[in-house]
Scaffold this active site. Structure first.
Site, PDB file in Angstrom:
ATOM      1  N   GLY A 224       0.870   7.321   1.589  1.00 32.21           N
ATOM      2  CA  GLY A 224       0.677   7.037   3.006  1.00 32.21           C
ATOM      3  C   GLY A 224      -0.465   7.786   3.651  1.00 32.21           C
ATOM      4  O   GLY A 224      -0.546   7.822   4.880  1.00 32.21           O
ATOM      5  N   GLU A 260       1.982  10.654  -4.061  1.00 30.92           N
ATOM      6  CA  GLU A 260       1.748   9.373  -4.742  1.00 30.92           C
ATOM      7  C   GLU A 260       0.967   8.426  -3.829  1.00 30.92           C
ATOM      8  O   GLU A 260       1.495   7.401  -3.399  1.00 30.92           O
ATOM      9  CB  GLU A 260       3.069   8.755  -5.222  1.00 30.92           C
ATOM     10  CG  GLU A 260       4.165   8.759  -4.175  1.00 30.92           C
ATOM     11  CD  GLU A 260       5.512   8.284  -4.715  1.00 30.92           C
ATOM     12  OE1 GLU A 260       5.769   8.430  -5.916  1.00 30.92           O
ATOM     13  OE2 GLU A 260       6.300   7.765  -3.905  1.00 30.92           O
ATOM     14  N   GLY A 262      -1.743   5.585  -2.639  1.00 27.96           N
ATOM     15  CA  GLY A 262      -2.288   4.346  -3.191  1.00 27.96           C
ATOM     16  C   GLY A 262      -3.542   3.951  -2.427  1.00 27.96           C
ATOM     17  O   GLY A 262      -4.672   4.112  -2.893  1.00 27.96           O
ATOM     18  N   ARG A 263      -3.338   3.474  -1.200  1.00 32.42           N
ATOM     19  CA  ARG A 263      -4.425   2.942  -0.391  1.00 32.42           C
ATOM     20  C   ARG A 263      -5.624   3.887  -0.281  1.00 32.42           C
ATOM     21  O   ARG A 263      -6.771   3.483  -0.499  1.00 32.42           O
ATOM     22  CB  ARG A 263      -3.906   2.630   1.014  1.00 32.42           C
ATOM     23  CG  ARG A 263      -4.863   1.818   1.872  1.00 32.42           C
ATOM     24  CD  ARG A 263      -4.349   1.676   3.310  1.00 32.42           C
ATOM     25  NE  ARG A 263      -3.019   1.120   3.393  1.00 32.42           N
ATOM     26  CZ  ARG A 263      -2.739  -0.175   3.536  1.00 32.42           C
ATOM     27  NH1 ARG A 263      -3.722  -1.049   3.627  1.00 32.42           N
ATOM     28  NH2 ARG A 263      -1.491  -0.599   3.596  1.00 32.42           N
ATOM     29  N   CYS A 338      -6.874 -24.176   6.435  1.00 35.74           N
ATOM     30  CA  CYS A 338      -6.591 -24.993   7.611  1.00 35.74           C
ATOM     31  C   CYS A 338      -5.469 -24.354   8.417  1.00 35.74           C
ATOM     32  O   CYS A 338      -4.385 -24.925   8.563  1.00 35.74           O
ATOM     33  CB  CYS A 338      -6.205 -26.390   7.167  1.00 35.74           C
ATOM     34  SG  CYS A 338      -7.382 -27.062   6.008  1.00 35.74           S
ATOM     35  N   TYR A 367      -4.532  -3.186  -1.557  1.00 38.77           N
ATOM     36  CA  TYR A 367      -3.735  -4.160  -0.798  1.00 38.77           C
ATOM     37  C   TYR A 367      -4.640  -5.293  -0.301  1.00 38.77           C
ATOM     38  O   TYR A 367      -4.610  -5.643   0.876  1.00 38.77           O
ATOM     39  CB  TYR A 367      -3.028  -3.489   0.385  1.00 38.77           C
ATOM     40  CG  TYR A 367      -2.138  -2.335  -0.006  1.00 38.77           C
ATOM     41  CD1 TYR A 367      -0.897  -2.560  -0.593  1.00 38.77           C
ATOM     42  CD2 TYR A 367      -2.540  -1.019   0.212  1.00 38.77           C
ATOM     43  CE1 TYR A 367      -0.076  -1.496  -0.953  1.00 38.77           C
ATOM     44  CE2 TYR A 367      -1.718   0.041  -0.147  1.00 38.77           C
ATOM     45  CZ  TYR A 367      -0.492  -0.201  -0.720  1.00 38.77           C
ATOM     46  OH  TYR A 367       0.308   0.855  -1.074  1.00 38.77           O
TER      47      TYR A 367
HETATM   48  C1  LIG Z   1       3.635   2.025  -1.146  1.00 30.09           C
HETATM   49  C2  LIG Z   1       4.168   3.328  -1.560  1.00 30.09           C
HETATM   50  C3  LIG Z   1       3.298   4.396  -1.827  1.00 30.09           C
HETATM   51  C4  LIG Z   1       1.809   4.308  -1.573  1.00 30.09           C
HETATM   52  O1  LIG Z   1       1.560   4.206  -0.220  1.00 30.09           O
HETATM   53  P1  LIG Z   1       0.020   4.200   0.316  1.00 30.09           P
HETATM   54  O2  LIG Z   1       0.163   3.962   1.770  1.00 30.09           O
HETATM   55  O3  LIG Z   1      -0.676   3.119  -0.406  1.00 30.09           O
HETATM   56  O4  LIG Z   1      -0.545   5.545  -0.011  1.00 30.09           O
HETATM   57  C5  LIG Z   1       3.831   5.562  -2.306  1.00 30.09           C
HETATM   58  N1  LIG Z   1       5.173   5.685  -2.511  1.00 30.09           N
HETATM   59  C6  LIG Z   1       6.043   4.694  -2.242  1.00 30.09           C
HETATM   60  C7  LIG Z   1       7.481   4.893  -2.488  1.00 30.09           C
HETATM   61  C8  LIG Z   1       5.568   3.483  -1.758  1.00 30.09           C
HETATM   62  O5  LIG Z   1       6.435   2.504  -1.476  1.00 30.09           O
END
Ligand SMILES: *Cc1c(COP(=O)(O)O)cnc(C)c1O
Length: 398
Positions: A224, A260, A262-263, A338, A367
């Protein structure tokens, strides 16, 4: 955008558009910088759901401590690419088959989301052991965040009142080793907000472990880390975050902290490149109709933002008629679908935009393609390009 990437895009034929262009060199540098900013006692997993493109993963594999997966499909994908890298398996609604796969494929951590899931796990273990974290939805106030997944009623994680029953199950089950707590409460936090949250989470976890005589080895504070689509240059402050975690860890000796993200890891390395097919006016407003659309890049539709972009002018025009264009005015960039929802950027001021010009949407590395509704309208899929050239050295003038 690096010169090498612009050059690659310029060399693409119209038929290769839309294209996803991934800058692997930039990704490697970014991942390296993130890792370098983190204290040694912080382990970084990459959340595969943000983008599980194998070439991106292969770059990240050198810089992360493991991968976080959220389905049997992701587990299979990551295990196939990385036979030995640690995998944490989280996410709500794991099926019995997925739990069995997790055990068969040797996941390093299972993040348990409910009492029912824990009970299911006990029926599948056989003579195996498993290391788990309990994912808890802590009663922590979050304030303004992009995506709240906890601190309020939510399907994610265990309600604090459920934890006691889980501890009873675990105490009676030698094959399950409880390593600690997992807390992923929100997406879109800046470094200061994330640190404040981490502080609350670690204190809560310590008090909780003490009260229940649990040996707390590990706390996963989730992902996050925020990115700002309106200001692509304002990146999450990893050095400040790392320094803050360092200070926090001093108050929690012996504890391992996991993150952890991601984005924030992959978003910047991806570009969705396309072309202005048509430029028209409707009731006084300018619309650029692009090849492709939100079925390839759904992010601006789901997040209701303007996807940042840059224009790559194409000067050649070999039609017999005047080239449609917009000058110093707001233009809405739409795709070929459309539906009025197929909007990538709304009324964004442009200096000059013409039919035939190319548009490179930034921040399309996470994403983006993988959350989009590809099948809608049956347009062709984009082409994919993975660039790994280092920057061209500039000649020095002695
Ligand atoms: C989606 C998710 C992440 C990654 O979140 P980002 O906003 O992409 O950093 C990490 N842990 C869990 C449990 C998630 O569901």
């Amino acid at each position: 955008m690096r010169t090498e990437v612009v050059r690659h895009i310029d060399a693409l034929a119209d038929e290769e558009l839309p294209a996803y262009v991934y800058d692997l060199h930039a990704l490697r540098e970014h991942a390296r910088a993130i890792r370098a900013a983190l204290p040694e006692r912080v382990e970084m997993l990459y959340a595969a759901k943000a983008n599980s493109d194998p070439e991106l993963l292969s770059v990240l594999g050198d810089h992360v401590d493991g991968f976080e997966v959220a389905s049997g499909g992701e587990l299979h994908h990551i295990r196939g690419l990385f036979p030995d890298t640690p995998i944490a398996f989280g996410g709500p609604g794991k099926t019995p088959r997925e739990l069995a796969q997790a055990l068969d494929r040797g996941v390093e951590r299972l993040h348990i989301e409910s009492e029912q899931e824990l009970r299911l796990l006990t029926t599948l273990l056989g003579d195996r052991t498993v290391d788990i974290l309990l994912r808890v939805n802590l009663p922590i106030a979050l304030g303004q965040v992009a995506l709240a997944m906890g601190g309020q009623p939510s399907p994610f994680g265990l309600d604090p009142v459920e934890i006691g029953r889980c501890l009873t199950i675990i105490a009676a089950e030698r094959r399950i080793r409880l390593r600690g707590i997992h807390v992923h409460l929100a997406s879109g936090l800046d470094a200061t907000a994330h640190l404040a949250l981490a502080d609350d989470v670690l204190s809560w976890a310590r008090d909780w472990a003490h009260a229940h005589r649990v040996e707390l080895a590990e706390v996963n504070i989730g992902g996050g880390m925020g990115v700002d689509y309106a200001r692509p240059d304002q990146k999450f402050d990893w050095p400040a975050f790392g320094a803050g975690l360092h200070r926090l860890l001093a108050r929690h000796p012996g504890l391992t902290v996991r993150i952890e993200p991601g984005r924030s890891v992959t978003v910047y390395c991806g570009w969705y490149v396309t072309q202005v097919l048509d430029l028209k006016r409707s009731h006084g407003q300018a619309f650029a109709v692009l090849r492709g659309g939100t079925h390839h890049l759904r992010t601006p539709a789901t997040k209701q933002h303007n996807q940042p972009f840059r224009t790559l002018p194409v000067n050649a025009w070999n039609r017999a008629w005047d080239r449609p264009e917009a000058h110093n005015e707001p233009v809405t960039l739409v795709g070929q679908l459309c539906t009025p929802k197929d909007v990538l950027a709304q009324r964004v001021p442009v200096d000059h935009l013409r039919a035939g010009d190319r548009i490179a949407f930034a921040m399309a590395g996470a994403y983006a393609w993988n959350i989009s509704h590809h099948a809608f309208l049956m347009h062709p899929a984009p082409s994919f390009h993975h660039l790994d050239h280092a920057p061209v050295p500039t000649t020095s003038h002695a």
